[in-house]
Design a protein around this motif. Sequence first.
Motif, PDB file in Angstrom:
ATOM      1  N   ASP A  51       0.826  -1.206   0.000  1.00  0.00           N
ATOM      2  CA  ASP A  51       0.000   0.000   0.000  1.00  0.00           C
ATOM      3  C   ASP A  51       0.861   1.258   0.000  1.00  0.00           C
ATOM      4  OD1 ASP A  51      -2.558  -1.397   0.370  1.00  0.00           O
ATOM      5  OD2 ASP A  51      -1.781  -1.865   2.363  1.00  0.00           O
ATOM      6  N   LEU A  52       2.011   1.173   0.674  1.00  0.00           N
ATOM      7  CA  LEU A  52       2.828   2.367   0.884  1.00  0.00           C
ATOM      8  C   LEU A  52       4.295   1.989   1.023  1.00  0.00           C
ATOM      9  CD1 LEU A  52       2.010   5.406   3.107  1.00  0.00           C
ATOM     10  CD2 LEU A  52       4.128   4.153   3.582  1.00  0.00           C
ATOM     11  N   ALA A 116       1.203   8.984  10.410  1.00  0.00           N
ATOM     12  CA  ALA A 116       1.538   9.560   9.106  1.00  0.00           C
ATOM     13  C   ALA A 116       1.189   8.591   7.979  1.00  0.00           C
ATOM     14  CB  ALA A 116       3.022   9.919   9.060  1.00  0.00           C
ATOM     15  N   ILE A 117       1.453   7.305   8.199  1.00  0.00           N
ATOM     16  CA  ILE A 117       1.134   6.291   7.192  1.00  0.00           C
ATOM     17  C   ILE A 117      -0.377   6.219   6.981  1.00  0.00           C
ATOM     18  CG2 ILE A 117       1.121   3.790   6.753  1.00  0.00           C
ATOM     19  CD1 ILE A 117       3.902   3.708   8.130  1.00  0.00           C
ATOM     20  N   LEU A 121      -2.468   7.245   3.543  1.00  0.00           N
ATOM     21  CA  LEU A 121      -3.349   6.296   2.853  1.00  0.00           C
ATOM     22  C   LEU A 121      -4.780   6.814   2.752  1.00  0.00           C
ATOM     23  CD1 LEU A 121      -2.026   2.925   4.295  1.00  0.00           C
ATOM     24  CD2 LEU A 121      -1.742   3.793   1.973  1.00  0.00           C
ATOM     25  N   GLU A 122      -5.131   7.732   3.641  1.00  0.00           N
ATOM     26  CA  GLU A 122      -6.466   8.335   3.605  1.00  0.00           C
ATOM     27  C   GLU A 122      -6.503   9.572   2.708  1.00  0.00           C
ATOM     28  OE1 GLU A 122      -7.321   9.039   7.706  1.00  0.00           O
ATOM     29  OE2 GLU A 122      -8.022   6.978   8.079  1.00  0.00           O
ATOM     30  N   GLY A 123      -5.384   9.859   2.046  1.00  0.00           N
ATOM     31  CA  GLY A 123      -5.359  10.977   1.102  1.00  0.00           C
ATOM     32  C   GLY A 123      -4.656  12.218   1.593  1.00  0.00           C
ATOM     33  N   GLY A 124      -4.082  12.152   2.802  1.00  0.00           N
ATOM     34  CA  GLY A 124      -3.373  13.307   3.348  1.00  0.00           C
ATOM     35  C   GLY A 124      -1.939  13.377   2.845  1.00  0.00           C
ATOM     36  N   ALA A 125      -1.232  14.375   3.342  1.00  0.00           N
ATOM     37  CA  ALA A 125       0.180  14.551   2.977  1.00  0.00           C
ATOM     38  C   ALA A 125       0.962  14.766   4.263  1.00  0.00           C
ATOM     39  CB  ALA A 125       0.351  15.730   2.034  1.00  0.00           C
ATOM     40  N   ALA A 126       1.509  13.692   4.801  1.00  0.00           N
ATOM     41  CA  ALA A 126       2.198  13.764   6.087  1.00  0.00           C
ATOM     42  C   ALA A 126       3.591  14.366   5.936  1.00  0.00           C
ATOM     43  CB  ALA A 126       2.311  12.365   6.687  1.00  0.00           C
ATOM     44  N   MET A 127       3.883  15.324   6.802  1.00  0.00           N
ATOM     45  CA  MET A 127       5.211  15.948   6.774  1.00  0.00           C
ATOM     46  C   MET A 127       5.652  16.301   8.181  1.00  0.00           C
ATOM     47  SD  MET A 127       5.321  18.531   3.528  1.00  0.00           S
ATOM     48  CE  MET A 127       5.055  17.934   1.853  1.00  0.00           C
ATOM     49  N   THR A 128       6.950  16.122   8.429  1.00  0.00           N
ATOM     50  CA  THR A 128       7.539  16.637   9.657  1.00  0.00           C
ATOM     51  C   THR A 128       7.330  18.154   9.661  1.00  0.00           C
ATOM     52  OG1 THR A 128       9.201  14.885   9.665  1.00  0.00           O
ATOM     53  CG2 THR A 128       9.704  16.876  10.941  1.00  0.00           C
ATOM     54  N   LEU A 155     -14.947  14.244  -8.384  1.00  0.00           N
ATOM     55  CA  LEU A 155     -14.777  12.849  -8.770  1.00  0.00           C
ATOM     56  C   LEU A 155     -14.710  11.996  -7.515  1.00  0.00           C
ATOM     57  CD1 LEU A 155     -12.032  13.023 -11.574  1.00  0.00           C
ATOM     58  CD2 LEU A 155     -14.507  13.143 -11.832  1.00  0.00           C
ATOM     59  N   THR A 156     -15.185  10.760  -7.613  1.00  0.00           N
ATOM     60  CA  THR A 156     -15.065   9.852  -6.483  1.00  0.00           C
ATOM     61  C   THR A 156     -13.590   9.467  -6.322  1.00  0.00           C
ATOM     62  OG1 THR A 156     -15.330   7.849  -7.803  1.00  0.00           O
ATOM     63  CG2 THR A 156     -17.351   8.906  -6.989  1.00  0.00           C
ATOM     64  N   THR A 157     -13.259   8.904  -5.163  1.00  0.00           N
ATOM     65  CA  THR A 157     -11.874   8.459  -4.927  1.00  0.00           C
ATOM     66  C   THR A 157     -11.443   7.465  -5.989  1.00  0.00           C
ATOM     67  OG1 THR A 157     -12.138   8.764  -2.554  1.00  0.00           O
ATOM     68  CG2 THR A 157     -10.328   7.354  -3.275  1.00  0.00           C
ATOM     69  N   ARG A 158     -12.314   6.529  -6.335  1.00  0.00           N
ATOM     70  CA  ARG A 158     -11.985   5.515  -7.336  1.00  0.00           C
ATOM     71  C   ARG A 158     -11.812   6.134  -8.717  1.00  0.00           C
ATOM     72  NH1 ARG A 158      -9.477   1.183  -6.712  1.00  0.00           N
ATOM     73  NH2 ARG A 158     -10.996  -0.143  -5.700  1.00  0.00           N
ATOM     74  N   GLU A 159     -12.672   7.087  -9.079  1.00  0.00           N
ATOM     75  CA  GLU A 159     -12.537   7.760 -10.370  1.00  0.00           C
ATOM     76  C   GLU A 159     -11.208   8.511 -10.462  1.00  0.00           C
ATOM     77  OE1 GLU A 159     -17.331   8.478 -11.159  1.00  0.00           O
ATOM     78  OE2 GLU A 159     -16.084  10.083 -10.353  1.00  0.00           O
ATOM     79  N   THR A 160     -10.812   9.142  -9.351  1.00  0.00           N
ATOM     80  CA  THR A 160      -9.529   9.854  -9.319  1.00  0.00           C
ATOM     81  C   THR A 160      -8.380   8.878  -9.489  1.00  0.00           C
ATOM     82  OG1 THR A 160     -10.466  11.534  -7.838  1.00  0.00           O
ATOM     83  CG2 THR A 160      -8.063  11.408  -7.974  1.00  0.00           C
ATOM     84  N   GLU A 161      -8.454   7.723  -8.825  1.00  0.00           N
ATOM     85  CA  GLU A 161      -7.408   6.698  -8.945  1.00  0.00           C
ATOM     86  C   GLU A 161      -7.298   6.207 -10.387  1.00  0.00           C
ATOM     87  OE1 GLU A 161      -7.617   4.709  -4.454  1.00  0.00           O
ATOM     88  OE2 GLU A 161      -8.736   3.831  -6.101  1.00  0.00           O
ATOM     89  N   VAL A 162      -8.452   5.962 -11.020  1.00  0.00           N
ATOM     90  CA  VAL A 162      -8.459   5.506 -12.412  1.00  0.00           C
ATOM     91  C   VAL A 162      -7.840   6.570 -13.324  1.00  0.00           C
ATOM     92  CG1 VAL A 162      -9.955   4.971 -14.382  1.00  0.00           C
ATOM     93  CG2 VAL A 162     -10.416   3.931 -12.164  1.00  0.00           C
TER      94      VAL A 162
END
Length: 215
Positions: A51-52, A116-117, A121-128, A155-162
């Motif tokens: 996944d990551l 952060a992980i 995975l939920e769509g965020g951008a983890a940064m120190t 767009l849905t999450t899946r549409e964005t992924e596609v």
Amino acid sequence: MNIHTAIVDDNNFLIKSVKDKLSLFEDMQISFTANDGVQCMEKLQTDKYTDLILMDIEMPNQNGIETTALVKQKHPQIKIIMLTVFDDDENIFNAIKAGADGYLLKETPPKELYDAIVQTLEGGAAMTPSIAMKTLKLLRNPLEIQPEKQEAIILTTRETEVLEQLSKGLPYTAIAENLFISPSTVRRHIENIYKKLQVHSKIEAIEFAKKKRII
């Protein structure tokens, strides 16, 4: 549900340190480890579950920034967090440009690394925090651009992924395999994307989505 995470670092002691941190959380599973970018790409050829990736920057054979760009080209569904000791502007800028989803320093405590992980995975951008501040300075633009007055395109999450996968030039069959769906489902998502974006071709859809920062 388990989170499958890969660790790519040329220092085996640091790999063990990261594994020890993640072992504190029951839903964390290590899919593989690699000592450079070449090994990482080889292992991704047979791996179907990652996944990551936690990616170091300075590595022999192929560094983390080059590897990030390759992973994002071939497996755009995989999230990547740079996990490094380097906090200089050039590395931050190049990592983000290559497609990194987050940027953490190696001294990040276990709970913060885990959070952060999950956040990434939920769509965020983890940064120190110190990295986030430098990133803001890098991206700050003195010109204020007024947003266009138009209806928001959602767009849905899946549409964005596609759409992200499509933008990499991947065929429907590869997109279907990467996202664990059927080719016919991919086609249906693409039809919905065309309708929402009011376009009539793949090229138009990708250009429009990039212009509007959808992908």
